[in-house]
Design an enzyme around this catalytic site. Structure first.
Site, PDB file in Angstrom:
ATOM      1  CG  ASN A 175      -1.968   1.011   1.203  1.00  0.00           C
ATOM      2  OD1 ASN A 175      -1.787   2.143   1.632  1.00  0.00           O
ATOM      3  ND2 ASN A 175      -3.122   0.638   0.671  1.00  0.00           N
ATOM      4  CE1 TYR A 178       5.649   3.279   0.234  1.00  0.00           C
ATOM      5  CE2 TYR A 178       7.562   3.718   1.612  1.00  0.00           C
ATOM      6  CZ  TYR A 178       6.895   3.842   0.395  1.00  0.00           C
ATOM      7  OH  TYR A 178       7.480   4.533  -0.630  1.00  0.00           O
ATOM      8  CB  CYS A 214       3.135 -10.585   5.358  1.00  0.00           C
ATOM      9  SG  CYS A 214       4.330  -9.409   5.997  1.00  0.00           S
ATOM     10  CD  GLU A 228       4.631 -14.859   5.687  1.00  0.00           C
ATOM     11  OE1 GLU A 228       4.242 -13.947   4.931  1.00  0.00           O
ATOM     12  OE2 GLU A 228       5.713 -14.847   6.273  1.00  0.00           O
TER      13      GLU A 228
HETATM   14  N1  THU Z   1       6.745  -9.924   3.405  1.00  0.00           N
HETATM   15  C1  THU Z   1       5.886 -10.976   3.456  1.00  0.00           C
HETATM   16  O1  THU Z   1       4.952 -11.071   2.644  1.00  0.00           O
HETATM   17  N2  THU Z   1       6.059 -11.907   4.412  1.00  0.00           N
HETATM   18  C2  THU Z   1       7.055 -11.860   5.349  1.00  0.00           C
HETATM   19  O2  THU Z   1       7.015 -12.606   6.308  1.00  0.00           O
HETATM   20  C3  THU Z   1       8.165 -10.932   5.151  1.00  0.00           C
HETATM   21  C4  THU Z   1       7.842  -9.733   4.339  1.00  0.00           C
HETATM   22  C5  THU Z   1       6.532  -8.884   2.389  1.00  0.00           C
HETATM   23  C6  THU Z   1       6.058  -7.575   2.936  1.00  0.00           C
HETATM   24  C7  THU Z   1       6.509  -6.619   1.855  1.00  0.00           C
HETATM   25  O3  THU Z   1       5.492  -6.559   0.853  1.00  0.00           O
HETATM   26  C8  THU Z   1       7.733  -7.281   1.263  1.00  0.00           C
HETATM   27  O4  THU Z   1       7.737  -8.611   1.699  1.00  0.00           O
HETATM   28  C9  THU Z   1       9.038  -6.622   1.651  1.00  0.00           C
HETATM   29  O5  THU Z   1       9.123  -6.492   3.028  1.00  0.00           O
END
Ligand code: THU
Length: 131
Positions: free
Chosen positions: A45, A48, A53, A55
């Site tokens: 977004n 930020y 994430c 998961e």
């Molecule tokens: N990110 C995830 O999707 N899962 C995690 O556990 C680590 C970070 C994503 C968030 C963001 O969109 C990108 O990775 C960089 O931080």
């Protein structure tokens, strides 16, 4: 679903990631004991901090569909040379429902490492702490 299929499903989610800022796609697939699977990708977004994430996308999809205490295994994968370790917020969110959840964590070359959530978040703070 085999571990291989779960991991490959997570990789297939990389193409759904919305990552205009980090350019770091992450994919996830969460298996439940009845065989159902909930997938996720990261969705960023312009503000930020509102990013979610991969998961947690998978987890909230599962919980919102009625799953809570039947999580078996989660695959989380990225495209970097190191394994795509779940961030602290994701570890905490997952710990709420499945402290001993099995994780399959993948990297760019499609190799995975297997461990438990409790290995990544020892002595985690969960619902029992509030009783
Ligand atoms: N990110 C995830 O999707 N899962 C995690 O556990 C680590 C970070 C994503 C968030 C963001 O969109 C990108 O990775 C960089 O931080």
């Amino acid at each position: 679903m085999t571990d291989y299929d779960l991991v490959e499903l997570a990789y297939s989610m990389l193409s759904r990631s919305y990552v205009p800022y980090s350019k770091f796609p992450v994919g996830a697939a969460l298996l439940c004991s009845d065989g159902s699977v909930f997938t996720g990708c990261n969705v960023e977004n312009a503000a930020y901090g509102s990013t979610i994430c991969a998961e947690r996308t998978a987890l909230v999809k599962a919980v919102s569909e009625g799953h809570r205490d039947d999580f078996v295994r989660l695959a989380v994968v990225g495209e970097s040379s190191d394994y795509c370790w779940p961030c602290g917020a994701c570890r905490q969110m997952l710990y709420e429902f499945a402290p001993e959840l099995e994780l399959l964590v993948g990297r760019a070359d499609h190799t995975v490492t297997r461990l438990k959530l409790s290995d990544l978040l020892p002595h985690g703070f969960g619902p029992k702490a509030l009783t």
